[in-house]
Motif scaffolding. Sequence first.
Motif: not given
Length: 188
Positions: A19-22, A26-30
């Motif tokens: 979950i932490a990795f996901l 998510f934050f890196l992409v957005t």
Amino acid sequence: MRNLRRNAPTVNAGSMADIAFLLLIFFLVTTTISADKGILRKLPNKCVEPPCDITINDRNILKVFVNKENKIMIEDDAIIELSELKDILINFIDNNGEKTCDYCNGKQLLTSSDKPSEAIISLKHDAQTNYGMFISVQDEVSKAYLELRTAYAKSVFNKTPEELSKDELEQVKKAYPFILSEVKVERN
């Protein structure tokens, strides 16, 4: 009584790393990363044919120095405020000392530039000068040239700089070429 072993309730943390990795992905992409922009300057062309060094009349060079206390000095002696710099630059560039510039509005002083195409702003700063002050001085130089170019565009073409064609813009830049010499800073 019997000995009962109680197992303490546990949380299955095996998927927490997933979950932490996901979330990280998510934050890196957005996330948008703002790109810092530098000062737009066009470097001079490399000299390929001699003579590469030319003699420049001292009156065509305005020396601006920003010391370590962030004070602005003109010609190594007069300390001025930042708010005064743009007007001093405009008066220096637009001087028309040779009296050959038909579009100049200067006072034709013997201590200022001969004409805008020969006016050089020499900018030097101390190694301990505040970066914000250095950028503010650069901004004042740009504002001075923008004001001169805008006035020229309105008087010759009756247009704002944004309305000029590419050829007209080149003519404006030729009338008031942006000539800035930045002196290398010596660090002790």
